[in-house]
Enzyme design. Structure first.
Site, PDB file in Angstrom:
ATOM      1  CE  LYS A  78       9.175   2.283   5.711  1.00 34.92           C
ATOM      2  NZ  LYS A  78       9.739   1.064   5.074  1.00 34.92           N
ATOM      3  CB  SER A 153       6.979  -1.625   5.851  1.00 31.96           C
ATOM      4  OG  SER A 153       8.243  -1.174   5.396  1.00 31.96           O
ATOM      5  CB  SER A 177       9.568  -2.191   2.828  1.00 29.97           C
ATOM      6  OG  SER A 177       9.101  -3.207   3.674  1.00 29.97           O
TER       7      SER A 177
END
Lengths: 496, 99, 498
Positions: A78, A153, A177
């Site tokens: 990420k 997210s 997330s």
């Protein structure tokens, strides 16, 4: 499609260990899949082709040293974690072009384990969002239905798994997330106990809630990655100095006999789609059939969790994101020799942050400001105490808690972009976990009208292994029904 | 009556060093008001006797020994700087007080 | 017409508040392992943590906590069982994170005091300064303003930032309101900062160099009409970088406030900057509204909860308090109060003690440090301990005098040469050929020459008018270029004229 990319990380690791395939071949296969599909999915913000191949070659060279059970297996990172020399944007324009001069501890551990980092995945800007639509670089699409969101997210990290671009990925979870994207993409994601995985190098959104964690397509793969990245880090003062629970053994044992499993009353019923409720009920039945005792428990203060979260997280964020000021790194707007540093800061922050980030910074600044602190930030902190007490009371009766991960399946891109409060409701079931700092997993429970449904397990702090006992047991039964992981049912991607 | 006025949003934005354009301010003020409405529920949750919790961990005294660790090179420290000069970060003129 | 200081203190009662920032002398910064060496090349002591890079996290320096607790204990403070760090949020380019990690409502030490002595019209009086709090925080970077005429912030074209200082541990020591000092407010303020500096130095926790900024003082001053029992509006003067400036700044602000109040104007609550050259203060940029720092608990750090055992270990390691030590030394050296106060004022106590420890007679050691060496230090406008002569060198000079190898006059030459950097006393003496003339035949020859040159004076001496001998002794000393021992000259002269 290459057979290799459909394999699980543990299968790939075994093939590499037996020299039936090289890390380079495995890495190349995934890079090929990325280049084939990512124009559609947009899971990646940066693909480090040369770096990944070099890491793979190094893994092959060090084959006999076998640094970890995931030696040579590729992974998607990420874009909120610092990787030395690799662009790290957090999905924001304000960090465009920034290449950190250091590695996050998670990245160091991955490198030490000879895990190959393919690139950086898309995300809502500074991890603020539930759909990945808030990325300054455009949304990620859900491989199950490319008109839909992949969650957020960490939509990029989840979509990369469902699109077979990577067998493993790293996410971060501040209010859901990792778990919410896992739920809507039919993958597995774990938010470890707060303090279980180092936050050093994780660009902070809300420091007291943020936690990095493992994502994969199977429970065992998730456990193997969990084992690699977890553990005490002296560079993070909030890292727990205690042995990591043996999550891999738990995933292998996958046994719920005699376990007491609590269904959180407040996280079921109204607001949860029928398909979601049905898959949840079926999963409970499976666990019961495997010898678990299902008990309903009440956590009455969970109804305040969303409110507390949307005060605490923005408050901390307003401070954490103050450093993006155009002085030392990242974007700088308006430095034409006539403007002051103060003006340049303000102009850059207006141009460099997206709407959701600005909303939360302003909300958080307000909640902390003189005259409002007690009513907002202060009240939210008390709610945190109440929620922690709810968890403690529940764990005095049961070993783990369960709920659907999200109230709905993946919604359409654009459907909720203009209604922040509706968007925030996506995380209603995942948020209490972060407020209390406990451990949680989402794993696939099946499909509702062709779209994945997530099953959430919540374990007490530092009992992360229980997630894998329960998740492993449920997955075994479901996968045998489905003839493999749910992601094998992802429709073929049609790249235009 | 809204919980927060447009002027208050502008004041808070300035405190957060964000220059909002006029049309932005109008949109944001309404949205923030809506969010505040939704989160205000926390005010009725707990009485005065409930302690505040700022962090999930209860550990204390996490420290490091006073031992030097190599710094970054100045080149690495300045590598992301929008502008630099003589191994220093170059920034526009500062209006604030002299320290 | 400006009021005189006497008029000011007749009409108004001052109140003080003193905030002292001390840079600790730890090897590394407050929250990262970067070195803290003063004067290093720009940005060579920086890392992701102290540059506030995205993702970097602070970890507290254990030594900094211990030093702060030791300061608290030396100031008679209570140590907070569980104190916390907090973020103080404000934007400034020299602060990399745009928040400062500090302590807010849960500081590590609270409620202490420090007694200071000030010479008053009624003799030496003790004032008790109450300490509100002692807390930990981090320093900021430094900015260099380029362009414009003054090199100052105003008119500069741009600024250059060096973050070597960013993150150096700072301890802030804040007094409660100090009242009841009357006209001695400036002296009390100075004595407080000086006593505090001595304590910090004895603890070994800081370099306490005001000129390098490792000890910085902000002085809050307010005036209220005498007998009103009220507190006036205060000004906060920053940039007070020497002990003398503390006194000047307080006195100057008292006079400025009184001038305003006398004209019926109000004192504005504001930050002011002390001007070292003029001794006046200048208004800082006026703030449209009160700062809103939005303090909240620092989520990246855990609370500091020193247990009793830790605190007791630190307490047992505390050095003797400077005030206790002074009383002991005064007793040992048999020095009158006034002389002791002079020594304290001149910053000579440590130096004299070290000189005595090396074998010098206390009275002689004191005489040299407070006499000739102080005079030279004053001339050069530097602190006594920075003048360039060590206790060891002074002890050697005292020794050489006592064995007759130097006269007082020759010794003064040696002191000047040592201070000028010409080497140790022995090498100065060797290089310059300085020696006491002790060859009695040449001395006698010189004396006879002096007697022959001034027969009338010799006659006076002969007839019993002994003070007249001074002129002859002076002539002999001149003849021998000061290398003769004056006492011996006198003996020989009187012998010849008896």
């Amino acid at each position: 499609m290459s057979d290799l990319i459909k394999k699980s990380a543990s299968e790939l690791a075994a093939l590499i260990a037996k020299k039936e395939v090289s890390s380079r071949e495995v890495t190349q296969a995934h890079l090929d899949q990325i280049s084939k599909t990512d124009s559609l999915i947009h899971a990646f913000l940066y693909v480090d082709t040369d770096g990944a191949l070099a890491q793979a070659e190094l893994a092959d060279k060090n084959h006999d040293a076998r640094k970890s059970p995931l030696h040579g297996v590729p992974l998607a990172l990420k874009d909120v974690l610092a990787q030395k020399g690799i662009p790290t944007t957090c999905g924001s324009k304000i960090l465009e072009g920034w290449r950190p001069p250091y590695d996050a501890t998670v990245v160091t551990k991955l490198k030490d384990a000879a895990v190959v980092i393919l690139g950086k995945t898309n995300m809502d800007e500074f991890a603020m969002g539930s759909s990945t639509e808030n990325s300054a670089y455009g949304p990620t699409r859900n491989p199950w239905d490319t008109d839909r969101i992949p969650g957020g997210s960490g939509g990029g990290s989840a979509a990369a798994l469902a699109a077979f671009q990577a067998p493993l990925s790293i996410g971060t979870d501040t209010g859901g997330s990792i778990r919410q994207p896992a739920a809507v993409t039919g993958t597995v994601g774990v938010k470890p106990t707060y303090g279980g995985v180092s936050r050093y190098g994780l660009v902070a959104f809300s420091s007291s809630l943020d936690q990095a964690g493992p994502c994969a397509r199977t429970v065992l793969d998730t456990a193997l990655l969990h084992q690699v990245i977890a553990g005490h880090d002296p560079k993070d003062a909030t890292s727990i100095n205690a042995p990591v629970p043996d999550v891999v053994a738990a995933a292998e044992r996958a046994d719920v006999k005699g376990m007491k499993i609590g269904v959180v009353k407040e996280l079921t019923g109204a607001g949860y789609e029928k398909g979601v409720a049905d898959r949840f009920a079926e999963s409970l039945a499976i666990l019961e059939s495997q010898g678990a005792e299902i008990i309903e428990v009440s956590c009455p203060n969970f109804r305040f969790a969303l409110g507390a979260y949307y005060l605490i997280a923005p408050s901390e964020a307003s401070s954490n994101l103050a450093r993006f000021d155009a002085m030392r790194y990242g974007l700088r707007i308006g430095d034409d020799g006539t403007k002051s540093a103060e003006e340049v800061m303000s102009l850059t922050r207006d141009a460099g942050f997206g709407d959701e980030v600005k909303r939360r910074i302003i909300l958080g600044t307000y909640a902390l400001s003189a005259g409002y602190y007690d009513a907002f930030y202060g009240s939210a902190q008390k709610v945190r105490t109440l929620i922690t007490r709810d968890f403690a009371a529940a764990y005095s009766k049961v070993d783990v808690l369960v709920s659907p991960t999200t109230p709905t399946v993946a919604f359409k891109i654009g459907e909720k972009s203009n209604d922040p409060v509706a968007m925030y409701l996506s995380d209603v079931a995942t948020i209490p976990v972060n407020l209390a700092g406990v451990a949680s997993m989402s794993l696939p429970a099946g499909l509702s009208e062709g779209l994945p449904v997530g099953f959430q397990i919540i374990a007490p702090a530092m009992k992360d292994d229980r997630l894998y006992l329960v998740g492993g047991a449920l997955e075994r039964e479901l996968n045998s029904k489905w003839n493999g992981p749910l992601t094998h049912q992802v429709p073929d991607l049609v790249v235009r | 009556m809204p919980r927060i006025s447009r002027d208050e949003v502008a004041r808070i934005a300035a405190l957060a060093r964000i220059t909002l354009r006029d049309e932005e301010l109008s949109g944001l003020a309404g949205q923030i008001d809506g969010i505040l409405d939704a989160v205000a529920v926390v005010q009725e949750a707990a009485g005065a006797d409930v302690p505040a919790m700022s962090h999930p961990l209860e550990i204390t005294n996490v420290t490091r020994p006073d031992v030097i660790v190599p710094s970054l090179t100045p080149e690495a420290s300045l590598s992301g700087a929008p502008a630099s000069e003589e191994s220093r970060f170059r920034v526009p003129q500062i209006l604030g007080e002299e320290a | 017409m400006a009021l005189t200081y006497e008029e000011v203190v007749a009409k108004y009662e001052p109140s003080l508040g003193l905030e002292v920032h001390v840079e600790l002398n730890t090897q590394t910064k407050m929250f990262c392992g970067c070195a803290t060496e003063f004067g290093a090349a720009p940005n060579t002591q920086t890392c992701p943590v102290c540059l506030g890079m995205p993702g970097a996290l602070p970890v507290v320096n254990e030594k900094a906590i211990e030093s702060t607790i030791r300061i608290g204990l030396a100031l008679n403070c209570a140590i907070t069982p569980k104190s916390r760090f907090a973020r103080k949020n404000y934007f400034y380019p020299d602060m990399p994170k745009n928040f400062q990690i500090s302590q807010y409502d849960e500081p590590i030490c609270t409620n202490g005091y420090l007694d200071v002595e000030v010479e008053t019209d009624e003799g030496i009086k003790t004032f008790r300064i109450e300490i509100e709090r002692v807390h930990m925080e981090e320093d900021t970077g430094k900015s260099l303003h380029v362009g414009g005429a003054t090199g100052r912030i105003h008119g500069a074209e741009y600024s250059l930032l060096d973050y070597n200082r960013a993150g150096i541990p700072l301890v802030e020591i804040v007094t409660k309101v100090v009242s009841g000092t009357g006209k001695y407010a400036p002296e009390v303020a100075k004595a407080y900062v000086k006593e505090l500096r001595d304590i910090l130095r004895s603890l070994g926790v800081s370099d306490v160099k005001m000129e390098q900024g490792s000890l910085r003082c902000d002085a809050n001053v307010s005036l209220a009409p005498t007998g009103s029992g009220k507190l006036g509006t205060r000004s906060e003067t920053k940039n007070v970088n020497s002990l003398r400036s503390v006194e000047r700044a307080v006195r100057g602000e008292m006079i400025r406030h009184a001038g305003l109040l006398d004209k019926g104007e109000r004192v504005i609550q504001e930050t002011r900057h002390f001007q070292e050259d003029t001794g006046a203060t200048r208004s800082g940029r006026s703030k449209e509204q009160a700062e809103d720092y939005r303090y909240f608990p620092e989520p990246d750090l855990t609370p500091v909860a020193p247990d009793a055992e830790w605190i007791e270990r630190l307490r047992s390691d505390l050095p003797e308090k400077p005030s206790v030590r002074r009383a002991r030394l005064q007793d040992q050296w048999q020095v009158p109060d006034k002389e002791m106060a002079a020594m304290v004022n001149a910053g000579a106590v440590d130096l004299v003690e070290e000189t005595v420890a090396l074998g010098a007679d206390p009275t002689k050691a004191r005489g040299w440090w407070l006499g000739e060496i102080s005079r030279l230090a004053n001339e050069a406008e530097i602190e006594l301990n920075a003048v360039g002569i060590s206790p060891k060198q002074v002890a050697r000079i005292v020794e050489l005098i006592s064995v007759g190898e130097l006269t007082d006059k020759l010794a003064r030459q040696v002191v000047a040469s040592v201070i000028a950097g010409e080497g140790d006393p022995d090498s100065v003496i060797a290089t310059k050929g300085i020696k006491v003339v002790s060859d009695e035949s040449s001395l006698i020859a010189a004396i006879e020459k002096a007697i022959a040159a001034q027969p009338d004076i010799a006659e006076k001496v002969r007839s019993g008018h002994l003070p007249a001998a001074g002129a002859l002794i002076g002539a002999v000393m001149k003849e021998t270029k000061g290398q003769a021992d004056a006492a011996r000259v006198r003996e020989l002269l009187l012998g010849l004229l008896s």
